[in-house]
Motif scaffolding. Structure first.
Motif, mmCIF file in Angstrom:
data_model
loop_
_atom_site.group_PDB
_atom_site.id
_atom_site.type_symbol
_atom_site.label_atom_id
_atom_site.label_comp_id
_atom_site.label_asym_id
_atom_site.label_seq_id
_atom_site.Cartn_x
_atom_site.Cartn_y
_atom_site.Cartn_z
ATOM 1 N N LYS A 99 0.833 -1.209 0.000
ATOM 2 C CA LYS A 99 0.000 0.000 0.000
ATOM 3 C C LYS A 99 0.867 1.258 0.000
ATOM 4 O O LYS A 99 0.592 2.212 -0.728
ATOM 5 C CB LYS A 99 -0.916 -0.015 1.223
ATOM 6 C CG LYS A 99 -1.916 1.102 1.249
ATOM 7 C CD LYS A 99 -2.868 0.965 2.412
ATOM 8 C CE LYS A 99 -3.901 2.061 2.401
ATOM 9 N NZ LYS A 99 -4.836 1.938 3.517
ATOM 10 N N SER A 101 3.928 1.532 -1.146
ATOM 11 C CA SER A 101 4.620 1.684 -2.424
ATOM 12 C C SER A 101 3.688 2.243 -3.495
ATOM 13 O O SER A 101 4.107 3.028 -4.343
ATOM 14 C CB SER A 101 5.224 0.359 -2.876
ATOM 15 O OG SER A 101 4.217 -0.574 -3.163
ATOM 16 N N ILE A 102 2.416 1.873 -3.448
ATOM 17 C CA ILE A 102 1.443 2.427 -4.403
ATOM 18 C C ILE A 102 1.240 3.914 -4.148
ATOM 19 O O ILE A 102 1.206 4.721 -5.085
ATOM 20 C CB ILE A 102 0.110 1.654 -4.329
ATOM 21 C CG1 ILE A 102 0.298 0.246 -4.876
ATOM 22 C CG2 ILE A 102 -0.988 2.378 -5.083
ATOM 23 C CD1 ILE A 102 -0.883 -0.667 -4.660
ATOM 24 N N GLU A 103 1.114 4.285 -2.873
ATOM 25 C CA GLU A 103 0.966 5.702 -2.531
ATOM 26 C C GLU A 103 2.195 6.498 -2.948
ATOM 27 O O GLU A 103 2.080 7.615 -3.460
ATOM 28 C CB GLU A 103 0.734 5.857 -1.032
ATOM 29 C CG GLU A 103 -0.619 5.372 -0.560
ATOM 30 C CD GLU A 103 -0.760 5.395 0.949
ATOM 31 O OE1 GLU A 103 0.173 5.857 1.639
ATOM 32 O OE2 GLU A 103 -1.802 4.944 1.441
ATOM 33 N N ALA A 105 4.246 5.811 -5.404
ATOM 34 C CA ALA A 105 4.233 5.936 -6.863
ATOM 35 C C ALA A 105 3.291 7.047 -7.312
ATOM 36 O O ALA A 105 3.607 7.804 -8.240
ATOM 37 C CB ALA A 105 3.835 4.606 -7.492
ATOM 38 N N LYS A 106 2.135 7.161 -6.645
ATOM 39 C CA LYS A 106 1.195 8.234 -6.981
ATOM 40 C C LYS A 106 1.800 9.605 -6.701
ATOM 41 O O LYS A 106 1.656 10.534 -7.498
ATOM 42 C CB LYS A 106 -0.103 8.064 -6.200
ATOM 43 C CG LYS A 106 -0.974 6.945 -6.682
ATOM 44 C CD LYS A 106 -2.240 6.841 -5.860
ATOM 45 C CE LYS A 106 -3.081 5.667 -6.287
ATOM 46 N NZ LYS A 106 -4.287 5.502 -5.447
#
Length: 141
Positions: A99, A101-103, A105-106
């Motif tokens: 979670k 890492s996704i944030e 990236a955003k």
């Protein structure tokens, strides 16, 4: 540094719990769960199982509580697989690595400029055009 025995036990626990989640557990709370890592205490009495769950926070907490309620069943499956004096008591915790890492990236997509580079063919064509212009300039002189 963990001993080889503890590392092998952690790997076995990871395999048993992962397969049990896929095949044996019928609890509707346990969905989209992946075992990311297992840390076993040096005395082999406790194991911390990190779980990554796809979904919102409520689903994640629900899944972890479902896994914690199935811990006794999972411990019995582990006891059949590894031969030790004590079967490690399982403690499940939510792994927030995916979670985060996704944030991240955003955030990086918002901060970094977009890469609107032309395709390599157009770069090659531009280089050839520049070379042609240089050659014609040299011939004119």
């Amino acid at each position: 540094m963990s001993s080889r025995r503890v590392l092998k036990a952690a790997q076995a626990i990871r395999e048993v719990v992962g397969m049990a989640i896929l095949a044996d557990l019928k609890d509707p709370r346990i969905e989209n769960a992946t075992i990311t890592k297992v840390e076993v205490a040096p005395d082999m009495r406790q194991a911390k199982v990190s779980v990554s769950v796809m979904g919102d926070d409520a689903k994640q907490r629900l899944c972890v509580s479902g896994l914690q309620s199935a811990a006794g069943y999972l411990q019995s499956k582990i006891a059949k697989r590894i031969d030790t004096r004590y079967t490690p008591r399982l403690k499940f915790e939510l792994d927030m690595g995916v979670k985060k890492s996704i944030e991240l990236a955003k955030v990086l997509d918002e901060v970094l400029p977009p890469e609107d580079l032309p395709p390599t063919e157009s770069l090659d064509a531009r280089a050839e055009d520049t070379e042609l212009e240089e050659l014609t300039d040299q011939e004119e002189e």
